[in-house]
Design a protein around this motif. Structure first.
Motif, short mmCIF file in Angstrom:
data_model
loop_
_atom_site.label_atom_id
_atom_site.label_comp_id
_atom_site.label_asym_id
_atom_site.label_seq_id
_atom_site.Cartn_x
_atom_site.Cartn_y
_atom_site.Cartn_z
N SER A 201 0.69 -1.30 -0.07
CA SER A 201 0.00 0.23 0.15
C SER A 201 1.00 1.34 -0.08
O SER A 201 0.39 2.29 -0.64
N LYS A 202 2.18 1.25 0.54
CA LYS A 202 2.81 2.19 0.60
C LYS A 202 3.62 2.59 -0.89
O LYS A 202 3.44 3.84 -1.40
N GLY B 143 0.30 3.75 -3.03
CA GLY B 143 -0.26 4.99 -2.55
C GLY B 143 0.84 6.04 -2.99
O GLY B 143 0.69 7.32 -2.93
N GLY B 144 2.20 5.53 -3.48
CA GLY B 144 3.08 6.62 -3.88
C GLY B 144 4.08 6.88 -2.49
O GLY B 144 3.49 7.25 -1.54
N SER C 80 6.08 9.00 -1.84
CA SER C 80 6.16 10.51 -1.59
C SER C 80 5.28 10.70 -0.50
O SER C 80 5.52 11.62 0.37
N ASN C 81 3.90 10.19 -0.25
CA ASN C 81 2.92 10.43 0.82
C ASN C 81 3.68 9.81 2.25
O ASN C 81 3.73 10.20 3.02
N ALA C 82 4.22 8.88 2.00
CA ALA C 82 4.80 8.06 3.23
C ALA C 82 5.96 8.93 3.66
O ALA C 82 6.22 9.16 4.77
N GLY D 33 6.48 12.25 3.01
CA GLY D 33 5.96 13.43 3.66
C GLY D 33 5.50 13.12 5.02
O GLY D 33 5.48 13.93 6.10
N PHE D 34 4.92 11.87 5.38
CA PHE D 34 4.39 11.62 6.76
C PHE D 34 5.38 11.15 7.73
O PHE D 34 5.49 11.94 8.57
N SER E 189 6.82 14.70 8.52
CA SER E 189 5.92 15.61 9.42
C SER E 189 6.22 15.28 10.83
O SER E 189 5.67 15.84 11.89
#
Length: 135
Positions: free
Chosen positions: A25-26, A29-30, A32-34, A36-37, A40
């Motif tokens: 799923s990582k 989902g790309g 880059s989303n992981a 960024g998370f 953060s």
């Protein structure tokens, strides 16, 4: 096959499948989303790549029963990181905004069990690298 072997195989396959799906799923989902998370949270973004690869490849290896102890230790480290860097503030059952750490704790316990359990006769790793009766 005795009941301990059966239980170990079930835990190994379910844990491997769970991590494989999370890693997949990582990637889907790309990453880059992981990244960024992770950023953060104050965790270096490149660790998202490391975690995703360990989850994806480690999940497959665990399902097959190859390198079970090493993979289980890596999964335990990931779960400890998730609990203490993300989930601990939400509590065991969550806070209404975020799920708690009950799932991560269960996955951690499964990982620890597999890292200290005897090698299963029903693993590809045991067939490829027999231990001559040793655990």
């Amino acid at each position: 096959m005795n009941k301990n072997d059966e239980g170990t195989v079930i835990l190994r396959v379910i844990l491997g499948l769970t991590f494989f799906i999370h890693g997949l799923s990582k990637f889907q989902g790309g990453l880059s989303n992981a990244v960024g998370f992770f950023d953060s949270l104050g965790i270096p973004g490149f660790t998202a790549y490391v975690v995703a690869v360990i989850e994806l490849i480690g999940g497959i290896l665990l399902i097959l029963g190859i390198g079970t102890r090493i993979i289980s230790i890596l999964f335990a480290v990931i779960m400890l990181g998730a609990i203490f860097s993300v989930k601990i503030s939400a509590g065991f059952l969550g806070n209404g905004q975020m799920a708690g750490y009950e799932l991560e704790l269960a996955l951690l316990a499964m990982s620890i069990f597999l890292s200290i359990a005897s090698s299963s006769r029903f693993s590809l790793g045991n067939k490829l690298f027999p231990t001559n009766g040793k655990s």
